[in-house]
Design a protein around this motif. Structure first.
Motif, PDB file in Angstrom:
ATOM      1  N   ARG A  15      -9.796 -10.727  -8.430  1.00 28.81           N
ATOM      2  CA  ARG A  15     -11.140 -10.162  -8.635  1.00 28.81           C
ATOM      3  C   ARG A  15     -11.763 -10.727  -9.904  1.00 28.81           C
ATOM      4  O   ARG A  15     -12.939 -11.133  -9.921  1.00 28.81           O
ATOM      5  CB  ARG A  15     -11.054  -8.639  -8.718  1.00 28.81           C
TER       6      ARG A  15
ATOM      7  N   GLY B 184      -5.725  -1.730  -2.283  1.00 23.45           N
ATOM      8  CA  GLY B 184      -4.914  -2.834  -1.795  1.00 23.45           C
ATOM      9  C   GLY B 184      -3.487  -2.870  -2.306  1.00 23.45           C
ATOM     10  O   GLY B 184      -2.559  -3.107  -1.511  1.00 23.45           O
ATOM     11  N   PRO B 185      -3.235  -2.637  -3.600  1.00 27.05           N
ATOM     12  CA  PRO B 185      -1.853  -2.698  -4.078  1.00 27.05           C
ATOM     13  C   PRO B 185      -0.924  -1.698  -3.390  1.00 27.05           C
ATOM     14  O   PRO B 185       0.225  -2.030  -3.078  1.00 27.05           O
ATOM     15  CB  PRO B 185      -1.970  -2.385  -5.576  1.00 27.05           C
TER      16      PRO B 185
ATOM     17  N   TRP C 269     -12.767  -1.720  -4.667  1.00 28.59           N
ATOM     18  CA  TRP C 269     -12.012  -0.907  -3.698  1.00 28.59           C
ATOM     19  C   TRP C 269     -10.760  -1.646  -3.244  1.00 28.59           C
ATOM     20  O   TRP C 269      -9.694  -1.048  -3.083  1.00 28.59           O
ATOM     21  CB  TRP C 269     -12.868  -0.535  -2.492  1.00 28.59           C
ATOM     22  N   ILE C 270     -10.875  -2.949  -3.037  1.00 28.27           N
ATOM     23  CA  ILE C 270      -9.701  -3.739  -2.638  1.00 28.27           C
ATOM     24  C   ILE C 270      -8.642  -3.698  -3.731  1.00 28.27           C
ATOM     25  O   ILE C 270      -7.448  -3.552  -3.460  1.00 28.27           O
ATOM     26  CB  ILE C 270     -10.106  -5.191  -2.312  1.00 28.27           C
ATOM     27  N   SER C 271      -9.058  -3.796  -4.991  1.00 29.76           N
ATOM     28  CA  SER C 271      -8.080  -3.805  -6.080  1.00 29.76           C
ATOM     29  C   SER C 271      -7.529  -2.419  -6.398  1.00 29.76           C
ATOM     30  O   SER C 271      -6.504  -2.311  -7.061  1.00 29.76           O
ATOM     31  CB  SER C 271      -8.682  -4.436  -7.337  1.00 29.76           C
TER      32      SER C 271
ATOM     33  N   PHE D  97       1.337  -6.210  -7.163  1.00 29.33           N
ATOM     34  CA  PHE D  97       0.192  -6.473  -6.286  1.00 29.33           C
ATOM     35  C   PHE D  97      -1.131  -6.144  -6.980  1.00 29.33           C
ATOM     36  O   PHE D  97      -2.150  -6.789  -6.723  1.00 29.33           O
ATOM     37  CB  PHE D  97       0.328  -5.697  -4.968  1.00 29.33           C
ATOM     38  N   SER D  98      -1.115  -5.154  -7.875  1.00 26.25           N
ATOM     39  CA  SER D  98      -2.328  -4.839  -8.633  1.00 26.25           C
ATOM     40  C   SER D  98      -2.710  -5.999  -9.540  1.00 26.25           C
ATOM     41  O   SER D  98      -3.898  -6.355  -9.629  1.00 26.25           O
ATOM     42  CB  SER D  98      -2.112  -3.573  -9.460  1.00 26.25           C
TER      43      SER D  98
ATOM     44  N   VAL E  10      -1.337  -0.395  -0.312  1.00 26.55           N
ATOM     45  CA  VAL E  10      -1.168  -0.836   1.076  1.00 26.55           C
ATOM     46  C   VAL E  10      -0.191  -2.016   1.144  1.00 26.55           C
ATOM     47  O   VAL E  10       0.722  -2.031   1.985  1.00 26.55           O
ATOM     48  CB  VAL E  10      -2.537  -1.212   1.683  1.00 26.55           C
ATOM     49  N   LEU E  11      -0.364  -2.985   0.272  1.00 29.49           N
ATOM     50  CA  LEU E  11       0.529  -4.142   0.276  1.00 29.49           C
ATOM     51  C   LEU E  11       1.962  -3.763  -0.112  1.00 29.49           C
ATOM     52  O   LEU E  11       2.921  -4.301   0.454  1.00 29.49           O
ATOM     53  CB  LEU E  11      -0.005  -5.223  -0.670  1.00 29.49           C
TER      54      LEU E  11
ATOM     55  N   LEU F 153      -4.207  -8.756  -7.201  1.00 29.60           N
ATOM     56  CA  LEU F 153      -5.548  -8.475  -6.681  1.00 29.60           C
ATOM     57  C   LEU F 153      -6.585  -8.382  -7.796  1.00 29.60           C
ATOM     58  O   LEU F 153      -7.709  -8.875  -7.641  1.00 29.60           O
ATOM     59  CB  LEU F 153      -5.529  -7.196  -5.842  1.00 29.60           C
TER      60      LEU F 153
END
Length: 150
Positions: A108, A133-134, A128-130, A100-101, A136-137, A104
């Motif tokens: 980006r 996010g991994p 912050w999402i990257s 997931f990293s 959380v996903l 994302l």
């Protein structure tokens, strides 16, 4: 606090590594950790590089698993036992975070390559999402995976 460079270091420098700031203090042209403050974009960049190393470990594990399949049912059973152990599941979760990293961070970078997302606010949000996010996903993926197998 002592100055990071002796007086006149920027004036005597022939390599172009130093610059004299408006206040007269010489600083390195490319800031280092003692001068530059920590920022989420730096964390995103460093974590992305760490995931590249983790993906290499994952590739070795996948190769070993394929090798176990080639060596027959006993080797495959041993590999499956390891991968279903708590350590194997932890490694699997970590590799899911890596996957997931990559997704994302790749998104980006694709956004940045189009010339978008380069303002500080947007860059911070994408970073912050990257970073978060991994995880959380991956938690959501493994929760769905464990829920489906129950």
């Amino acid at each position: 606090m002592s100055k990071p460079f002796p007086d006149g270091a920027a004036a005597e420098d022939q390599t172009g590594r130093f610059v004299v700031q408006p206040n007269g203090r010489p600083r390195p042209l490319s800031p280092h950790m003692q001068i530059w403050r920590w920022h989420v974009t730096m964390a995103a960049s460093i974590l992305f590089r760490v995931t590249i190393g983790a993906a290499s470990v994952g590739a070795i594990l996948i190769t070993a698993w394929l090798g176990a399949i080639a060596f027959g049912p006993d080797a495959h059973a041993a590999a499956t036992d390891f991968l279903s152990s708590p350590l194997g599941l932890l490694i699997g979760f970590g590799l899911t975070v890596v996957l997931f990293s990559f997704f994302l961070n790749g998104t980006r970078h694709t956004i940045n390559d189009t010339g978008n997302g380069l303002t500080p606010k947007t860059s911070n949000v994408l970073s912050w999402i990257s970073v978060i996010g991994p995880v959380v996903l991956a938690v959501a993926f493994w929760a769905a995976l464990m829920g489906a197998s129950a």
